[in-house]
Design a protein around this motif. Sequence first.
Motif, PDB file in Angstrom:
ATOM      1  N   ALA A  69       0.828  -1.209   0.000  1.00  0.00           N
ATOM      2  CA  ALA A  69       0.000   0.000   0.000  1.00  0.00           C
ATOM      3  C   ALA A  69       0.863   1.260   0.000  1.00  0.00           C
ATOM      4  O   ALA A  69       0.556   2.241  -0.695  1.00  0.00           O
ATOM      5  N   VAL A  70       1.955   1.249   0.763  1.00  0.00           N
ATOM      6  CA  VAL A  70       2.868   2.391   0.788  1.00  0.00           C
ATOM      7  C   VAL A  70       3.526   2.575  -0.583  1.00  0.00           C
ATOM      8  O   VAL A  70       3.595   3.680  -1.120  1.00  0.00           O
ATOM      9  N   ALA A  71       3.993   1.463  -1.162  1.00  0.00           N
ATOM     10  CA  ALA A  71       4.631   1.527  -2.486  1.00  0.00           C
ATOM     11  C   ALA A  71       3.652   2.056  -3.530  1.00  0.00           C
ATOM     12  O   ALA A  71       4.011   2.883  -4.377  1.00  0.00           O
ATOM     13  N   MET A  72       2.392   1.613  -3.458  1.00  0.00           N
ATOM     14  CA  MET A  72       1.379   2.079  -4.400  1.00  0.00           C
ATOM     15  C   MET A  72       1.119   3.570  -4.225  1.00  0.00           C
ATOM     16  O   MET A  72       1.031   4.320  -5.201  1.00  0.00           O
ATOM     17  N   ALA A  73       1.037   4.021  -2.972  1.00  0.00           N
ATOM     18  CA  ALA A  73       0.767   5.437  -2.696  1.00  0.00           C
ATOM     19  C   ALA A  73       1.914   6.324  -3.186  1.00  0.00           C
ATOM     20  O   ALA A  73       1.679   7.390  -3.765  1.00  0.00           O
ATOM     21  N   VAL A  74       3.149   5.889  -2.968  1.00  0.00           N
ATOM     22  CA  VAL A  74       4.315   6.670  -3.418  1.00  0.00           C
ATOM     23  C   VAL A  74       4.353   6.729  -4.943  1.00  0.00           C
ATOM     24  O   VAL A  74       4.554   7.805  -5.532  1.00  0.00           O
ATOM     25  N   ALA A  75       4.128   5.591  -5.601  1.00  0.00           N
ATOM     26  CA  ALA A  75       4.119   5.565  -7.066  1.00  0.00           C
ATOM     27  C   ALA A  75       2.986   6.428  -7.617  1.00  0.00           C
ATOM     28  O   ALA A  75       3.153   7.142  -8.617  1.00  0.00           O
ATOM     29  N   ALA A 184       1.153   2.697 -18.104  1.00  0.00           N
ATOM     30  CA  ALA A 184       2.384   2.492 -17.332  1.00  0.00           C
ATOM     31  C   ALA A 184       2.119   1.608 -16.120  1.00  0.00           C
ATOM     32  O   ALA A 184       2.940   0.755 -15.764  1.00  0.00           O
ATOM     33  N   THR A 185       0.945   1.788 -15.495  1.00  0.00           N
ATOM     34  CA  THR A 185       0.572   0.951 -14.349  1.00  0.00           C
ATOM     35  C   THR A 185       0.417  -0.504 -14.774  1.00  0.00           C
ATOM     36  O   THR A 185       0.914  -1.415 -14.101  1.00  0.00           O
ATOM     37  N   VAL A 186      -0.264  -0.727 -15.899  1.00  0.00           N
ATOM     38  CA  VAL A 186      -0.460  -2.093 -16.399  1.00  0.00           C
ATOM     39  C   VAL A 186       0.881  -2.733 -16.732  1.00  0.00           C
ATOM     40  O   VAL A 186       1.140  -3.899 -16.393  1.00  0.00           O
ATOM     41  N   ASN A 191       5.069  -6.716 -15.218  1.00  0.00           N
ATOM     42  CA  ASN A 191       6.512  -6.965 -15.148  1.00  0.00           C
ATOM     43  C   ASN A 191       6.996  -7.190 -13.715  1.00  0.00           C
ATOM     44  O   ASN A 191       8.139  -6.897 -13.379  1.00  0.00           O
ATOM     45  N   GLY A 192       6.115  -7.677 -12.875  1.00  0.00           N
ATOM     46  CA  GLY A 192       6.530  -8.110 -11.551  1.00  0.00           C
ATOM     47  C   GLY A 192       6.281  -7.153 -10.406  1.00  0.00           C
ATOM     48  O   GLY A 192       6.552  -7.481  -9.251  1.00  0.00           O
ATOM     49  N   PHE A 193       5.753  -5.947 -10.680  1.00  0.00           N
ATOM     50  CA  PHE A 193       5.517  -5.000  -9.592  1.00  0.00           C
ATOM     51  C   PHE A 193       4.069  -5.123  -9.109  1.00  0.00           C
ATOM     52  O   PHE A 193       3.356  -4.128  -8.964  1.00  0.00           O
ATOM     53  N   ILE A 194       3.653  -6.356  -8.881  1.00  0.00           N
ATOM     54  CA  ILE A 194       2.283  -6.609  -8.452  1.00  0.00           C
ATOM     55  C   ILE A 194       2.201  -6.485  -6.933  1.00  0.00           C
ATOM     56  O   ILE A 194       3.005  -7.075  -6.210  1.00  0.00           O
ATOM     57  N   PRO A 195       1.238  -5.697  -6.432  1.00  0.00           N
ATOM     58  CA  PRO A 195       1.106  -5.583  -4.974  1.00  0.00           C
ATOM     59  C   PRO A 195       0.671  -6.910  -4.348  1.00  0.00           C
ATOM     60  O   PRO A 195       0.056  -7.748  -5.005  1.00  0.00           O
TER      61      PRO A 195
END
Length: 199
Positions: A69-75, A184-186, A191-195
């Motif tokens: 959740a933190v990584a998603m919010a920062v991105a 870009a999100t998709v 490419n592996g950045f799945i939460p």
Amino acid sequence: MILNHIWGLYAHPVEEWKTIDQRHESLRFSLSHILIVGLIPCIAAYFASAHIGWSIGARESIYMTHTSAVAMAVAMYIGLIGGVLALSYLIHWMAKTFGAAPSYTQSLELAAYTSTPVLMAGLSALYPELWFVAMVFLAGVAYSVYLLYAGVPILMHIPEEQGFMYSSSVVTAGLILMVSLMAATVIAWTNGFIPTFVS
């Protein structure tokens, strides 16, 4: 106060655009506005994802781990701020085509204040029902488009007819930027950045 235009943009947008135009605020002022308002959807999305849980239809609520959740919010924050800055550059770049000669500060003001309703619509994530968030987001987009059409002739000092064409071009550029962010999100997710989700 940095956020003193928000109420005016909702209560009396045309008069508020005139006030913004007359004050000739600094680049730092507009940048501070967007940096602060951009936090709203990111914090709300983090809280909804990690603590409230998203509800999709009749299924159980879905949560993200704290780290995801933190990584998603920062991105999300980086993407939103980057999107507004890119939009302000496009506004500045297209200006000469429509007979306007704004400073970059004026272009950033237009991008920052126009995007405010979309960003503030992020508060809807605190009630994380997909249909509700989608409806509030669409209302935010609609009001942002209205603000753009109302603000371009005032801030760019051009006739309304040219302002309409200019605004339409900016809306098109904004939609392309939005689709680019989604793409870009998709790409990142595939490419592996799945939460990481938890039930």
